[in-house]
Design a protein around this motif. Structure first.
Motif, short mmCIF file in Angstrom:
data_model
loop_
_atom_site.label_atom_id
_atom_site.label_comp_id
_atom_site.label_asym_id
_atom_site.label_seq_id
_atom_site.Cartn_x
_atom_site.Cartn_y
_atom_site.Cartn_z
N GLY A 158 0.95 -0.74 0.15
CA GLY A 158 -0.40 0.01 0.02
C GLY A 158 0.77 1.01 0.70
N LEU A 159 0.58 1.82 -0.10
CA LEU A 159 1.13 3.78 -0.57
C LEU A 159 -0.14 4.89 -0.01
CD1 LEU A 159 2.90 4.26 -3.82
CD2 LEU A 159 3.85 4.50 -1.76
N ARG A 160 0.35 5.56 0.95
CA ARG A 160 -0.23 6.48 1.75
C ARG A 160 0.76 8.11 1.19
NH1 ARG A 160 -4.13 6.57 5.17
NH2 ARG A 160 -4.65 3.72 5.92
N LEU A 161 -0.23 8.26 0.03
CA LEU A 161 0.85 10.06 -0.42
C LEU A 161 0.25 10.96 0.83
CD1 LEU A 161 0.59 9.32 -4.23
CD2 LEU A 161 2.34 8.46 -2.62
N GLU A 162 1.15 11.04 1.01
CA GLU A 162 0.76 12.18 2.16
C GLU A 162 1.14 13.59 1.34
OE1 GLU A 162 2.97 15.10 5.83
OE2 GLU A 162 4.05 13.45 5.29
N ILE A 163 -0.18 14.61 0.85
CA ILE A 163 -0.08 15.60 -0.07
C ILE A 163 0.71 16.90 0.83
CG2 ILE A 163 -1.55 17.23 -1.21
CD1 ILE A 163 -3.46 15.17 -1.04
N ILE A 164 1.83 17.31 -0.21
CA ILE A 164 2.41 18.52 0.67
C ILE A 164 1.98 19.61 0.28
CG2 ILE A 164 4.66 19.38 1.17
CD1 ILE A 164 4.22 17.17 2.42
N GLU A 165 1.71 20.03 -1.12
CA GLU A 165 1.14 21.03 -2.16
C GLU A 165 0.73 20.99 -3.23
OE1 GLU A 165 2.95 24.57 -4.63
OE2 GLU A 165 4.06 22.94 -4.57
N ALA A 166 -0.94 21.27 -3.55
CA ALA A 166 -1.03 20.88 -4.28
C ALA A 166 -1.49 22.23 -5.29
CB ALA A 166 -3.09 20.19 -4.31
#
Length: 215
Positions: A158-166
């Motif tokens: 699995g991957l949890r992609l922590e959003i730094i910038e959108a």
């Protein structure tokens, strides 16, 4: 991604709503080893607060790249259409003098990737994904001790992609005159090929909010 002032998202809610409307397929891009190109993987995802949830097969070559550098880019693209030159010709000029362009919406997430290998955590990630993609619950329980998912969990990570910038871009000629944008949207609706109608919808929606573009 180049974003002109007239292409930028009007607020965070605009791109968040666009994602929530069913744009849940994108491309994960990770830096490759020195001297090699980036590694890119197309995949579905589910949103979870400030994270994107993904799972991929364990043999996927992207894992080595993520372990080497967990800073990734995830891109979601949609509502795109090719706009022929004659549609964009200025009033009073020959149609062939018009310059073609592309319309599209794109949201790019800069993220830090967190790999999920614990069986229970992977099962929870899958449950969250299924809650998004199969909200009716028409699937077997995702349990580490029960088939079919229990025996398949070792084959994925699995991957949890922590959003730094959108960063979001809505490219629909918002800097052009109202009459021009209305005319192109009508032509897209009439042509009705591929994603023409969704692109026309985005152009009209932006037109209603932006009106006459003011720099």
């Amino acid at each position: 991604m180049l974003i002109h002032p007239w292409d930028t998202s009007l607020d965070e809610a605009e791109w968040q709503t666009w994602i929530a409307e069913g744009h849940d397929f994108g491309q994960l891009t990770v830096n490759g080893p020195p001297g090699h190109p980036p590694v890119a993987v197309p995949t579905h995802f589910a949103s979870d607060e400030n994270q994107l949830l993904i799972h991929l097969a364990r043999p996927n070559p992207v894992w080595t790249a993520i372990e080497d550098d967990p800073n990734i880019l995830f891109t979601v693209l949609g509502d795109y259409a090719f706009i022929p030159g004659p549609w964009r010709a200025k009033a009073g000029t020959p149609p062939t003098d018009g310059v073609p362009t592309s319309y599209y919406t794109a949201v790019q997430f800069t993220c830090r990737a967190h790999i999920v290998d614990d069986p229970q955590a992977k099962a929870e990630l899958l449950r969250r994904q299924l809650a998004h993609f199969q909200p009716d619950g028409d699937h077997a329980p995702v349990d580490v001790d029960q088939p079919p998912y229990g025996r398949m969990l070792p084959g994925i990570r699995g991957l949890r992609l922590e959003i730094i910038e959108a960063r979001a871009k809505f490219k629909y000629d918002d800097h052009k005159p109202v009459e021009h944008r209305t005319g192109v949207a009508d032509r897209l609706t009439a042509r009705a090929q591929n994603l023409d109608v969704p692109a026309a919808h985005q152009q009209r929606r932006r037109l209603d909010r932006v009106g006459i573009w003011k720099s």
